[in-house]
Design an enzyme around this catalytic site. Structure first.
Site, PDB file in Angstrom:
ATOM      1  N   ASP A  58       1.031  -1.391  -0.162  1.00 16.13           N
ATOM      2  CA  ASP A  58       0.403   0.303  -0.158  1.00 16.13           C
ATOM      3  C   ASP A  58       0.482   1.235  -0.323  1.00 16.13           C
ATOM      4  O   ASP A  58       1.747   2.025   0.295  1.00 16.13           O
ATOM      5  CB  ASP A  58      -0.709  -0.540   1.228  1.00 16.13           C
ATOM      6  CG  ASP A  58      -2.155   0.746   0.928  1.00 16.13           C
ATOM      7  OD1 ASP A  58      -2.450   1.173   0.764  1.00 16.13           O
ATOM      8  OD2 ASP A  58      -3.285   0.898   2.153  1.00 16.13           O
ATOM      9  N   ASP A  68     -10.497   4.035  -1.518  1.00 11.59           N
ATOM     10  CA  ASP A  68     -11.190   2.952  -0.845  1.00 11.59           C
ATOM     11  C   ASP A  68     -12.465   3.286  -0.880  1.00 11.59           C
ATOM     12  O   ASP A  68     -13.455   4.107  -0.471  1.00 11.59           O
ATOM     13  CB  ASP A  68     -10.793   3.241   0.285  1.00 11.59           C
ATOM     14  CG  ASP A  68      -9.481   2.985   1.191  1.00 11.59           C
ATOM     15  OD1 ASP A  68      -8.376   2.950   0.120  1.00 11.59           O
ATOM     16  OD2 ASP A  68      -8.794   2.836   2.295  1.00 11.59           O
ATOM     17  N   GLY A  92      -5.163   3.497  -8.056  1.00 11.70           N
ATOM     18  CA  GLY A  92      -5.099   3.752  -9.808  1.00 11.70           C
ATOM     19  C   GLY A  92      -4.005   4.499 -10.078  1.00 11.70           C
ATOM     20  O   GLY A  92      -4.575   4.874 -11.675  1.00 11.70           O
TER      21      GLY A  92
HETATM   22  C1  GLA Z   1      -5.391   2.189   2.517  1.00  9.03           C
HETATM   23  C2  GLA Z   1      -6.161   1.091   1.828  1.00  9.03           C
HETATM   24  C3  GLA Z   1      -7.005   0.084   2.755  1.00  9.03           C
HETATM   25  C4  GLA Z   1      -6.442  -0.212   3.899  1.00  9.03           C
HETATM   26  C5  GLA Z   1      -6.025   1.123   4.569  1.00  9.03           C
HETATM   27  C6  GLA Z   1      -4.988   0.223   5.731  1.00  9.03           C
HETATM   28  O1  GLA Z   1      -6.635   3.161   2.746  1.00  9.03           O
HETATM   29  O2  GLA Z   1      -6.836   0.953   0.766  1.00  9.03           O
HETATM   30  O3  GLA Z   1      -7.551  -0.706   1.842  1.00  9.03           O
HETATM   31  O4  GLA Z   1      -5.206  -0.887   3.734  1.00  9.03           O
HETATM   32  O5  GLA Z   1      -5.150   1.503   3.765  1.00  9.03           O
HETATM   33  O6  GLA Z   1      -4.522   1.331   6.657  1.00  9.03           O
END
Ligand code: GLA
Length: 682
Positions: free
Chosen positions: A420, A500, A479
């Site tokens: 991430d 998200d 993306g």
């Molecule tokens: C981001 C990701 C989520 C999750 C959080 C965890 O927002 O997009 O899916 O993994 O981090 O902190």
């Protein structure tokens, strides 16, 4: 009249009885007169938390950006400030006389880009609509008679389809109510949670992925997913040397060293009968030949995750029967590492040991034990990290420890890594400090250089490929820089295509219905990921039943399957209700997602709030979704020409698992509000 009360009057002595009757009669008259008198109830006095809107939060007596409500220079002290597209349902039960308001684009919008149209529906009938209003057009007033209306819908559309600057005010909005009734706001009209998936039969049926890729020398694990009465035994014909099958659990394990494709026939048998299915094993460079299916901790537990909760989820995946439908991965998201932001002692501790090895936090005392436990159930285990120094939640990331972390993940036995971006933004911009407690990153999620955006993913991708086990690699960077165009080149098996998701119609539908540009880039081994599922009890640490209505949930699952998306359940699996379970165990629907051709559906027809998606399947048929994004039930017709087909074709309802006969040229069906009809056509 109540006969039990009547004798009491009779017993009252003479004049006292007359007085009592007169007083009682007067009171009844007064109450009746009072009740029929209209009362004004202001919209802003009702619970506005029920408003659904595409951007920002609803504001009471203020605009969406928290300024005084202002339309054409006139300031209003009461009303609702919202943002198109916006819906608010109001339960009136026939007790409203009228509704009035002054509506328009709030003067806080300077740009002339805004376009809105206000609409009022009573029991699904359009009662009134404004002109199409732009910023600077001032206000329009409405006064709508609501006689007999049970459910009212206050809606703001953006006819341009682009919601930019659509700051919409329902100013001075009020109801004239009768009978002392107080309107009740609702985020959606009441809907029956229909159970559509037929119960599995007692006879065995083999489900789940019909193909698995493995790299030479990597440990192989595949559990035959099968529904049907237990006890059940399993066997396999033409299983290649190097693999063995446990006949009681249906688990196939071992290693294969020779490149090649093996056609195996799987068999499941119980006292009711047996069934077989072909299964292909491809030993080569690619894994994830169908999208992963499983569970992830984030949407339910977020920062409150622990080893116990993950183990309970793994056990529930099996005990609920979901594993028998092919649900396999159990993935720990953020917060298994130590964290720099919190004071919670269970999350505080060394980020790494003296040798630089990542340290799990106190809630995860035994990472290898956890992965072993998940494998002991025939499932696969997943983990999470960031290319930056910190994860999105502020836990230790993999920056400058990529090879070490990849080796550690493999040594613990994990099969999946979600990686991430988050604090890597600071690295990309050269802003990272050397002390671990310093960075307070501000992610713009906007790196505009593909080389910079892809670099850290390539680093980890190569580290994962160097491991002696197959680790599914999930890129999470929302993306940026059209990741679908280069994700495969950095070894990615899936990549998030958007920000998200949350459990609202606007979030789920916006994400789900905007995937077309990425669709051509999905295929066996590499998938577009529109984020995890928001059905069941979700809540990012504060559990509540999903706010999606039952029809919206059918839309969510149907659409994600059509999109060949990774399917990661986001709810607390220990609290599955019968509706959610039923939604997640439809093998014919899941087979659309898992189809071995691996093509992603795209829009074949679109008009207003109607969408038709089609996905070519490996048997030559097409999976077709007819979606109604509108607020009222709508008839949708799909023609065979739109699907590139012709003639008299079979249509099968996948949710109900029912043949609907053969149809010439087209098929028409009524689709409920925010709902779907999902078919297979051949
Ligand atoms: C981001 C990701 C989520 C999750 C959080 C965890 O927002 O997009 O899916 O993994 O981090 O902190």
């Amino acid at each position: 009249m109540n006969s039990k009360i009547l004798p009491r009057f009779k017993c009252l002595p003479g004049r006292a009885g007359q007085w009592t009757l007169m007083i009682t009669g007067g009171l009844l008259f007064f109450l009746a007169a009072g009740a029929s008198k209209a009362a004004t109830i202001w919209l802003d006095d009702l619970d506005l938390g029920a408003v659904n809107q595409s951007w920002g939060d609803p504001h009471k007596n203020r605009s969406v950006e928290d300024h005084p409500l202002t339309l054409g220079g006139q300031v209003f002290d009461r009303g609702l400030g919202t943002h198109a597209e916006s819906t608010l349902y109001v339960r009136l039960e026939g007790n409203a006389k009228s509704f009035s308001a002054t509506v328009g684009v709030d003067d806080e919008v300077q740009s002339n880009a805004a376009t809105v149209q206000f609409q009022i529906y009573g029991d699904n009938h359009l009662l009134w609509q404004s002109r199409v209003l732009h910023s600077g057009d001032g206000a329009q007033t409405c006064n709508v008679v609501l006689k007999g209306v049970q459910i009212l819908l206050l809606k703001v559309d953006d006819p341009s389809g682009d919601i930019s600057f659509a700051h919409a005010d329902w100013a001075a909005a009020s109801f004239e109510m009768a009978n002392g009734f107080r309107p009740v706001t609702l985020s959606s009209p009441d809907e029956v949670a229909q159970i559509l998936t037929p119960a599995p039969r007692a006879k065995p049926r083999i489900n789940g992925a019909a193909i698995q890729g493995v790299r030479p020398g990597s440990p192989f694990l595949y559990t035959i997913a099968a529904t049907g009465e237990r006890p059940m035994t399993f066997s396999a014909k033409h299983l290649p040397d190097g693999l063995s099958l446990d006949p009681l659990t249906g688990r196939i394990t071992g290693t294969l060293n020779q490149l090649g494709t093996y056609q195996v026939t799987l068999k499941a048998k119980n006292r009711r009968g047996s069934s077989t299915r072909s299964f292909t094993i491809v030993v080569g460079s690619q894994i994830a030949l169908t999208p992963p299916m499983g569970w992830n901790s984030w949407n339910c537990f977020a920062g409150a995750v622990s080893e116990d909760k993950v183990k309970a989820a793994a056990k529930a995946l099996v005990d609920s029967g979901l594993a028998d439908h092919g649900w396999t991965y159990v993935n720990v998201d953020d917060f298994w590492q130590n964290n720099y932001r919190t004071k919670d002692p269970t999350l505080r501790g060394p980020y790494r040991d003296a040798q630089g090895n990542i340290q799990p936090n106190a809630r995860f005392p035994d990472m290898k034990g956890l992965a072993d436990y998940i494998h002991s159930l025939g499932l696969k285990a997943g983990l999470y990290s960031s290319p930056g120094p910190w994860t999105c939640g502020g836990c230790a990331g993999s920056w400058r420890h990529e090879a070490q972390d990849a080796a550690q993940d493999a040594a613990w036995g994990f099969d999946y890594l979600k990686y991430d971006w988050c604090s890597y933004e600071d690295v990309a911009q050269g802003k990272v400090h050397s002390s671990p407690d310093l960075p307070t990153w501000q992610s713009s999620h906007g790196t505009n250089d593909t080389a910079v955006a892809s670099y850290p993913y390539n680093v980890m991708g190569l580290c994962l490929r160097a491991q002696p086990r197959d680790i599914f690699y999930s890129l999470c960077q929302y993306g940026m820089r059209d990741v679908w165009k280069w994700g495969e080149s950095v070894q990615g098996n899936a990549w998030r295509t958007t920000g998200d998701i949350n459990d609202s119609w606007s979030s789920m539908s916006r994400i789900g219905f905007s995937q077309d540009p990425a669709a051509p880039y999905a295929g066996p081994g590499h998938w577009n990921d529109p984020d995890m599922l928001v059905v069941g009890k979700v809540g990012w640490g504060h559990l509540h039943p999903t706010r999606l209505t039952p029809n919206e949930q059918y839309t969510h699952i149907s659409l994600w399957c059509l999109l060949s998306a990774p399917l990661l359940i986001g709810c607390d699996l220990t609290q599955l209700d019968p509706f959610t379970l039923n939604l997640l165990e439809n093998d014919e629907v899941l087979a659309v997602d898992q189809d071995i051709l691996g093509r992603e559906a795209t829009t074949v027809w679109k008009e207003g709030t109607e969408r038709i998606y089609a996905k070519p399947l490996s048997d030559g048929s097409k999976a077709v979704g007819l979606f109604n994004l509108g607020e009222t039930p709508t008839q949708i017709k799909v023609t065979w020409t739109e699907l590139g087909l012709k003639g008299k074709l079979h249509v099968r309802d996948l949710w109900r698992q029912k043949d609907l006969g053969r149809h010439k040229d087209s098929y028409t069906v009524t689709v409920p509000r925010h709902g779907v009809a999902l078919f297979k056509v051949w």
